[in-house]
Design an enzyme around this catalytic site. Structure first.
Site, PDB file in Angstrom:
ATOM      1  N   ASP A   1       0.828  -1.198   0.000  1.00 22.87           N
ATOM      2  CA  ASP A   1       0.000   0.000   0.000  1.00 22.87           C
ATOM      3  C   ASP A   1       0.875   1.266   0.000  1.00 22.87           C
ATOM      4  O   ASP A   1       1.700   1.452   0.884  1.00 22.87           O
ATOM      5  CB  ASP A   1      -0.896  -0.041   1.252  1.00 22.87           C
ATOM      6  CG  ASP A   1      -2.161   0.766   1.116  1.00 22.87           C
ATOM      7  OD1 ASP A   1      -2.082   1.881   0.576  1.00 22.87           O
ATOM      8  OD2 ASP A   1      -3.221   0.287   1.568  1.00 22.87           O
TER       9      ASP A   1
ATOM     10  N   THR B   1      -6.820   3.587  -2.333  1.00 20.63           N
ATOM     11  CA  THR B   1      -6.667   2.170  -1.974  1.00 20.63           C
ATOM     12  C   THR B   1      -7.709   1.224  -2.576  1.00 20.63           C
ATOM     13  O   THR B   1      -7.354   0.236  -3.215  1.00 20.63           O
ATOM     14  CB  THR B   1      -6.671   2.032  -0.442  1.00 20.63           C
ATOM     15  OG1 THR B   1      -5.548   2.761   0.048  1.00 20.63           O
ATOM     16  CG2 THR B   1      -6.553   0.583  -0.003  1.00 20.63           C
TER      17      THR B   1
ATOM     18  N   LYS C   1      -6.317  -3.889   6.154  1.00 22.52           N
ATOM     19  CA  LYS C   1      -7.524  -3.148   5.786  1.00 22.52           C
ATOM     20  C   LYS C   1      -8.566  -4.110   5.214  1.00 22.52           C
ATOM     21  O   LYS C   1      -8.223  -4.940   4.370  1.00 22.52           O
ATOM     22  CB  LYS C   1      -7.202  -2.113   4.701  1.00 22.52           C
ATOM     23  CG  LYS C   1      -6.284  -0.987   5.152  1.00 22.52           C
ATOM     24  CD  LYS C   1      -6.035  -0.017   3.999  1.00 22.52           C
ATOM     25  CE  LYS C   1      -5.137   1.130   4.430  1.00 22.52           C
ATOM     26  NZ  LYS C   1      -4.757   2.004   3.304  1.00 22.52           N
TER      27      LYS C   1
HETATM   28 ZN    ZN Z   1      -3.639   2.597  -0.367  1.00 20.66          ZN
HETATM   29 ZN    ZN Z   2      -3.300   6.092   1.734  1.00 15.24          ZN
END
Ligand code: ZN
Ligand code: ZN
Length: 558
Positions: free
Chosen positions: A40, A81, A161
């Site tokens: 990420d 994301t 996440k």
């Molecule tokens: Zn991200």
């Molecule tokens: Zn971010």
């Protein structure tokens, strides 16, 4: 004599047939496991910038023994994301797969990309929301794989996440597991199963997150070796937990937890792990558990394991890409990746699996750091401008809630209210364009309805169109200048992403493993949407239904 000749001839024919059949079998053999690693917020240049400090078994192994797409980019905006993960796995852009942001506004309601109120959370008694991939319109390559063999392949997603696990696992995934900061557990939802597997229960009983909250984050190497980054304590960084700590090493987690509690840190304390290397290590441990417990790569068909490391993202947001913290997170992630590769060798067998590694977007350097080097950058005050624009509309058209929703760069007008007042949407759009174009930091403002009709006339317009879906995106789109980010979040330091510029679009795309050319690279421009069709090509299955990308021929050795 004659007899031994014929035996000899028989042996030659037999062995050559055997040899040929082996070659044939090898050529048709599909990898036993596809492992997707999404880091990420990883910029492409971290591969080169930190290269000397990486070990031989992680990123460097993937590059030296695999294929490096050096010029791979996101081909839409917003570079965020949820759209990133969806685009990697479906091989298309938000305009087609529908995941236009982490959040959007649809039918008069705020929507979080993977929230699903029809399913329940599993793995924690009380926790954050339950999730499913229901908002995703298109199939992932894992979905196509499952369809191709009537569900025999196993497909798993894991991340800190929820969106980093749920979207890659697709519609047909066996499970998506993500970190729940209320309980400190890895959780899933009833979308996937009615009861969690014993291995997840056992994993949570290890209480790794409690252990890490008592640990200390020190730099991997002596701090003076981090010459690629700024000093440890600069004005370009935010602090970890409630803005009261000095962002310096060592990070004694127990002290930070105490301070956070005293300073009324509004989130659960496990949240603090998300911006440390401990978060990535939690994900690595869970990924290895899934690998062994689900016996991935040991079945008669290809399985998929989608891993998303997201501590890198939160660390980037808090400390900024120039910080020692971000560098150290990558050096430690390098170790975690090495361990994953070693386990894949052991469990699945070298050359029997394929790994691809990429990022869901990159990021800008901290604006004030760039400004200190005379690079144009800045902080845009979305909140103040929102109030100014509301007042402007009220003066012009009367005091009413003409805008239903301001969501950073998106403005959603109340079309019903506008029509009731016998006014035109276009009039409001024109006002927005005139108003925002005058403000410092704005590069351009578009009416998305107009852009759809007229088509993108330049790179930025085309990028925003690729990220636009009419039922979910705003009417007005504010496209900022390079290195301009939201003042509300980043006034004290740190950085962000979301734009059309190379600082947000240029990401690593590495392929490694079975039949992938070794030590080769291309500098040709590759789109992020090319990954999924490359994987389906390797597997000899249908291209994902919405995919607008093309297989990367160099990776296929063609
Ligand atoms: Zn991200
Ligand atoms: Zn971010």
């Amino acid at each position: 004599m004659k007899k031994s000749y014929s035996i000899f001839a028989f042996c030659i024919v037999y062995y050559s047939l055997l040899f040929c059949s082996q070659i044939f079998a090898q050529n048709n053999e599909k990898p036993k496991l596809i492992v997707g690693i999404v880091v990420d917020q990883m910029r492409y240049d971290y591969l080169t910038k930190y290269n000397e400090k990486f070990g031989d078994g992680g990123f460097r192994r993937l590059i030296k023994q695999g294929f490096n797409c050096k010029n791979a980019h996101y081909n839409y905006a917003p570079t965020e994301t949820a759209p990133g993960h969806a685009s990697i796995y479906t091989g298309t852009t938000p305009a087609t797969h529908g995941i236009v942001g982490n959040f959007w506004f649809e039918n008069g309601k705020n929507v979080y990309c993977v929230t699903d109120t029809t399913v329940q959370l599993l793995g924690a008694l009380a926790g954050e929301g339950a999730a499913s991939p229901r908002n995703l319109f298109m199939n992932t390559f894992g979905d196509e794989l499952k369809i191709s063999n009537i569900g025999k392949s196993k497909v798993f997603g894991v991340s800190l996440k929820d969106r980093g696990a749920v979207l890659p696992a697709g519609h047909t995934g066996d499970a998506a597991y993500w970190f729940d900061a209320v309980s400190g557990n890895f959780v899933t939802s009833t979308y996937y199963m009615s009861k969690i597997p014993t291995y997840l229960e056992k994993f949570n009983q290890r209480k790794l997150s409690d252990k890490f909250l008592k640990d200390t984050w020190k730099t991997l190497y002596p701090i003076e070796k981090y010459t690629e980054s700024t000093a440890d304590n600069t004005n370009f960084e935010q602090s970890l937990g409630n803005g009261k700590d000095t962002p310096t090493f060592p990070y004694v987690m127990a002290d930070i937890v105490e301070k956070a509690k005293k300073n009324q840190f509004k989130k659960p304390v496990y949240e603090l792990l998300r911006a440390t290397p401990f978060g990535n290590t939690l994900v690595k441990e869970m990924a290895l558990t899934i690998l062994t417990e689900e016996k991935l790569g040991k079945n008669n068909q290809t399985d998929v394991l989608a891993i998303s490391f997201s501590s890198t993202d939160l660390a980037g947001h808090i400390y900024g890409p120039q910080s020692i913290e971000v560098q150290d997170i990558y050096l430690r992630l390098d170790r975690d990746i090495e361990e994953i590769l070693e386990n894949l060798d052991k469990e699945v067998g070298e050359d029997s699996y394929v790994v691809f590694l990429t990022a869901d977007h990159a990021a800008a350097y901290t604006p004030n750091f760039l400004k200190s080097m005379k690079v144009p950058a800045g902080l845009f005050d979305y909140k103040a401008q929102k109030e100014n624009f509301k007042n402007h509309l009220n003066t012009k058209f009367g005091a009413k809630d003409w805008v239903q929703k301001f969501d950073d760069q998106n403005i959603y007008f109340d079309k019903k209210l506008i029509a009731e007042n016998k006014l035109e949407l276009e009039t409001f759009e024109e006002e927005a364009i005139k108003f925002y174009r005058k403000i410092d930091g704005v590069f351009d403002v578009f009416s998305m309805n107009e852009l759809v009709e007229e088509g993108g006339k330049n790179h930025a317009q085309q990028m925003w169109l690729n990220g636009y879906y009419h039922k979910r995106s705003g009417d007005i789109l504010i496209s900022l200048k390079p290195n301009w980010i939201d003042k509300g979040w980043y006034e004290k330091g740190g950085s962000s992403h979301g734009s059309v510029y190379n600082h947000d679009t240029h990401v690593p795309v590495l392929f490694y493993g079975a039949k992938i050319p070794r030590g080769k690279y291309t500098s040709r421009r590759i789109n992020i949407t090319d990954i999924a069709p490359t994987i389906t090509n390797i597997l000899g299955i249908q291209k994902p239904n919405g995919s607008t990308g093309e297989p990367i021929l160099e990776v296929l050795g063609e």
